[in-house]
Design an enzyme around this catalytic site. Structure first.
Site, short mmCIF file in Angstrom:
data_model
loop_
_atom_site.label_atom_id
_atom_site.label_comp_id
_atom_site.label_asym_id
_atom_site.label_seq_id
_atom_site.Cartn_x
_atom_site.Cartn_y
_atom_site.Cartn_z
N ASP A 9 0.93 -1.18 0.02
CA ASP A 9 -0.12 -0.16 -0.13
C ASP A 9 0.92 1.31 0.01
O ASP A 9 0.79 2.03 0.88
CB ASP A 9 -0.75 0.04 1.20
CG ASP A 9 -0.11 0.00 2.47
OD1 ASP A 9 0.84 -0.39 2.68
OD2 ASP A 9 -0.88 0.53 3.60
N HIS A 241 9.40 -0.86 9.77
CA HIS A 241 8.26 -1.85 10.07
C HIS A 241 8.15 -2.71 8.44
O HIS A 241 8.41 -4.11 8.65
CB HIS A 241 7.02 -1.11 9.99
CG HIS A 241 6.75 -0.38 11.17
ND1 HIS A 241 6.61 -0.74 12.33
CD2 HIS A 241 6.56 1.21 11.26
CE1 HIS A 241 6.45 0.34 13.18
NE2 HIS A 241 6.44 1.21 12.36
#
Length: 304
Positions: A9, A241
């Protein structure tokens, strides 16, 4: 080489993860599939293409889910973290390369069927595309080698609410279905990603290379670090992350895992919470420890 499908994303840490994956000889990136999450899916696709263009790579990109499984379109996007464009307001151009014809879900299904027991899916956004692929072709579940997911916060607080991590709360029903599917999942959540730090001083090293791609990544990551400074004063950097999910796909020894049955809360104040239980039949591998220094060193050796 390990064949992978990379579901993104594309915001800033996705871009770093893309560079890491594409510069790692262990991985064969078959294609990128895009989803809403950090930005709407159209912008996620554009950002993915823009990053590929800056990295001078030509990999197929397939646009995927524009909205959640059951909640309609996502209402709010984290522009305070990723910028108006999702890439730290660095996007001064429209990519010249275009997305591939076809749909992300069909691409996932076709690739898994054509290479049974070979393909690893790295998913670093909401899990909507994976859930839709399972729904459309449930037989693929037994044909996927592994799914490495950046998401969740099993033993630590969330980063969007006290309970929920961003990717999971973006489509909790999709996450719950994927976790319960029987797919061979490794969950790389905030439990470990928040222990990985990229220091701001490293951005100067990137700029010093003189590479256009390095300066592009440094500029957007600088924006990301400023957002981190607002929420974590004095940190002097940011967590890695999405790159850690790539690291785990390359070398699983970066992390230690525990088998757990993970369920997602889909209603009420705790929506998006990932609850891991070890006293029921274990379903997925949850990362609980990380060799942070070794991983960050590996990431820095590859990303630029």
């Amino acid at each position: 080489m390990k064949p992978i499908i990379f579901d993104v994303d594309t915001g800033i840490d996705d871009a770093m993860a893309m560079a890491y994956a594409l510069n790692s000889p262990e991985l064969e990136v078959l294609g990128f599939t895009t989803c809403f999450g950090n930005v709407p899916v159209v912008e996620s696709t554009r950002n993915t293409l823009a990053v590929l263009e800056k990295l001078n790579k030509r990999i197929p990109v397939f646009e995927g889910a524009a909205q959640t499984l059951v909640r309609g379109e996502k209402k709010k996007y984290p522009k305070h973290v990723h910028g108006e464009d999702g890439l730290g307001n660095t996007l001064q151009f429209e990519p010249t390369i275009k997305a591939s014809q076809g749909n992300a879900v069909d691409f996932i299904i076709d690739q898994v069927k054509s290479r049974p027991h070979e393909i690893t899916i790295i998913a670093v956004g909401p899990l909507t595309n994976i859930a839709l692929a399972i729904k459309k072709a449930p037989t693929i579940m037994s044909l996927v080698k592994e799914v490495v997911i950046m998401g969740g916060a099993v033993n630590v607080p969330g980063n969007v609410t006290p309970y929920a991590e961003a990717n999971i709360i973006s489509d909790p029903e999709a996450a719950d279905q994927v976790f319960a599917s029987g797919l061979p999942i490794t969950l790389v959540g905030l439990d470990v990603t928040l222990q990985t730090y990229l220091l701001k001083s490293k951005l100067d090293d990137w700029r010093a290379t003189g590479k256009e791609s390095a300066k592009f990544l440094a500029k957007m990551t600088d924006y990301y670090m400023k957002a981190y400074e607002n929420s974590h004063p004095g940190l002097g950097g940011c967590a890695l992350h999405d790159p850690l999910a790539v690291g785990v796909a390359i070398d699983s020894s970066f992390v230690s895992t525990e088998w757990m049955n993970v369920k997602v809360v889909t209603g009420g104040e705790e929506t998006g919470r990932t609850i891991g239980q070890q006293d029921s039949e274990p379903g997925i591998r949850v990362c609980t420890k990380v060799e942070s220094d070794r991983f960050v060193k590996h990431f820095l050796e590859r990303v630029i």
